[in-house]
Design a protein around this motif. Sequence first.
Motif, mmCIF file in Angstrom:
data_model
loop_
_atom_site.group_PDB
_atom_site.id
_atom_site.type_symbol
_atom_site.label_atom_id
_atom_site.label_comp_id
_atom_site.label_asym_id
_atom_site.label_seq_id
_atom_site.Cartn_x
_atom_site.Cartn_y
_atom_site.Cartn_z
ATOM 1 N N UNK A 108 0.808 -1.220 0.000
ATOM 2 C CA UNK A 108 0.000 0.000 0.000
ATOM 3 C C UNK A 108 0.834 1.261 0.000
ATOM 4 N N UNK A 109 0.291 2.296 0.617
ATOM 5 C CA UNK A 109 0.939 3.600 0.665
ATOM 6 C C UNK A 109 0.798 4.166 2.066
ATOM 7 N N UNK A 110 1.707 5.039 2.442
ATOM 8 C CA UNK A 110 1.680 5.621 3.780
ATOM 9 C C UNK A 110 1.462 7.117 3.704
ATOM 10 N N UNK A 111 0.800 7.695 4.720
ATOM 11 C CA UNK A 111 0.553 9.138 4.732
ATOM 12 C C UNK A 111 1.850 9.934 4.816
ATOM 13 N N UNK A 243 -0.507 10.458 0.042
ATOM 14 C CA UNK A 243 0.052 9.144 0.317
ATOM 15 C C UNK A 243 1.264 8.886 -0.573
ATOM 16 N N UNK A 244 2.207 8.159 -0.040
ATOM 17 C CA UNK A 244 3.402 7.778 -0.785
ATOM 18 C C UNK A 244 3.521 6.266 -0.783
ATOM 19 N N UNK A 245 3.691 5.634 -1.963
ATOM 20 C CA UNK A 245 3.795 4.172 -2.006
ATOM 21 C C UNK A 245 4.881 3.654 -1.071
ATOM 22 N N UNK A 246 4.554 2.555 -0.375
ATOM 23 C CA UNK A 246 5.527 1.935 0.537
ATOM 24 C C UNK A 246 6.422 0.977 -0.266
ATOM 25 N N UNK A 247 7.392 1.542 -0.926
ATOM 26 C CA UNK A 247 8.233 0.759 -1.838
ATOM 27 C C UNK A 247 9.657 0.552 -1.318
ATOM 28 N N UNK A 259 8.658 6.672 -9.967
ATOM 29 C CA UNK A 259 8.046 7.727 -9.147
ATOM 30 C C UNK A 259 7.604 7.201 -7.783
ATOM 31 N N UNK A 260 8.501 6.520 -7.115
ATOM 32 C CA UNK A 260 8.303 5.979 -5.762
ATOM 33 C C UNK A 260 7.489 4.691 -5.721
ATOM 34 N N UNK A 261 6.796 4.342 -6.785
ATOM 35 C CA UNK A 261 6.026 3.093 -6.813
ATOM 36 C C UNK A 261 6.848 1.989 -7.473
ATOM 37 N N UNK A 262 6.476 0.751 -7.197
ATOM 38 C CA UNK A 262 7.165 -0.391 -7.815
ATOM 39 C C UNK A 262 6.726 -0.488 -9.268
ATOM 40 N N UNK A 263 7.670 -0.469 -10.174
ATOM 41 C CA UNK A 263 7.359 -0.542 -11.601
ATOM 42 C C UNK A 263 7.012 -1.979 -11.989
ATOM 43 N N UNK A 280 -1.828 0.158 -4.227
ATOM 44 C CA UNK A 280 -1.280 1.510 -4.154
ATOM 45 C C UNK A 280 0.226 1.569 -4.349
ATOM 46 N N UNK A 281 0.922 0.461 -4.084
ATOM 47 C CA UNK A 281 2.381 0.466 -4.170
ATOM 48 C C UNK A 281 2.890 0.259 -5.591
ATOM 49 N N UNK A 282 2.004 -0.069 -6.531
ATOM 50 C CA UNK A 282 2.425 -0.465 -7.876
ATOM 51 C C UNK A 282 2.143 0.610 -8.912
ATOM 52 N N UNK A 283 3.107 0.798 -9.809
ATOM 53 C CA UNK A 283 2.915 1.615 -11.007
ATOM 54 C C UNK A 283 2.792 0.656 -12.182
ATOM 55 N N UNK A 284 1.582 0.493 -12.694
ATOM 56 C CA UNK A 284 1.291 -0.504 -13.721
ATOM 57 C C UNK A 284 1.463 0.133 -15.097
#
Length: 386
Positions: A108-111, A243-247, A259-263, A280-284
């Motif tokens: 997911x993502x964290x505040x 929120x920022x992805x928890x990557x 951009x902070x998400x898992x590609x 939320x953690x993924x950039x698809x």
Amino acid sequence: MQGPLTIIGTGMAGIGLARQVRALDAHRPITLISADSGDDYSKPLLSTGFAKGLAADRLAARSALELADQLGAVVRPHTRVDAIDLASRTLSLGQERLPWSDLVIATGASPVAPFEIPDALAGRVFSINDLDDYRRFSAGLEALGRPARVAIVGLGLVGCEFANDLHAGGHRVCLVGPEPSLLPRLLPRRLGQTLSQAFIEAGIDVIHGRLVSRLEGAGGDIGVHLDDGHELEADMVLVATGLKPRSRLAREAGIATDNDAIAVDRYLKSSDPRVHALGDVASVDGVNVMYVQPLQASAKALAATLCGRPTQVRYGPWPVLVKTPLLPVVALPPMNDKVHWRIEADGEDISALAEDDEGRLQGFALTGKCVRRKVELARAAPPLLG
């Protein structure tokens, strides 16, 4: 039989994936690892519970133990993953090394808080991003013993939904942020200002164009200092500034990010072929959208892939239904800024159509009675990820 499946995260993405996999394969070993309580709940309910006076336990459909029994899986609550080792295919859990065959990251993502929170106020300044957060905030409200004065920092989706919900629950709410209107990522300014007016008329204070410079304790109050020198007094502060992805785990393991998400590709596969990510953690394929419908589509597609039927995920033209009963709002924001907004209004009932230079619909925003057009317009809009 395929090897064990390990899922990091027990939010809607992780649990939704486990359910989809179990529907296709009744016997595959599944382990879910959760940093929190691991309870099964619907995250959208978090921003509707205060109006209904619901305790956290009433939002949980089942406990971690009940979830494990239902899925025939191992659920490990309150367990933190310290590192992912791609070479040995193990997870570091403190001193334990847990092997995995297929790994899915659904953290997911964290505040994100744009200001420092003093240690003395840590128990009175909150973000609500999961059921444990809801428990802590609810306990703070209950301990106060009266309707609370809540300052909500952030004019986006989370801030607006909680403002409406807490107001309906009898609390005094002030909403503050730097943008000129509410829901700036979803609505053109005119519609955001209309929502703001509906909030103000209901008794919610709305302060636009102001940053919070600092927080400080002032007796029994929290002093919320703004960058124009004004100060708000509150019993509790709710931070809803994005929120920022928890990557971190993926980045430190050497997995590619965007951009902070898992590609990941359309099969939700990361730069390591045995590691997938969703939610939320993924950039698809370059698209990171933190909404329920894309998450559910990803879980269904990835389950098929993990069960031997490679399936690309597709996102439809799915509008966002904002939970603000004071003024209903539905929006499908365009994927780029190269659009012109065509707005038709009758009081609070507004339709805003985002069109490209050739007049083709690229997105829309609706308020009031115009939300009835959401199905009609969604059919004409392009998919988020076709």
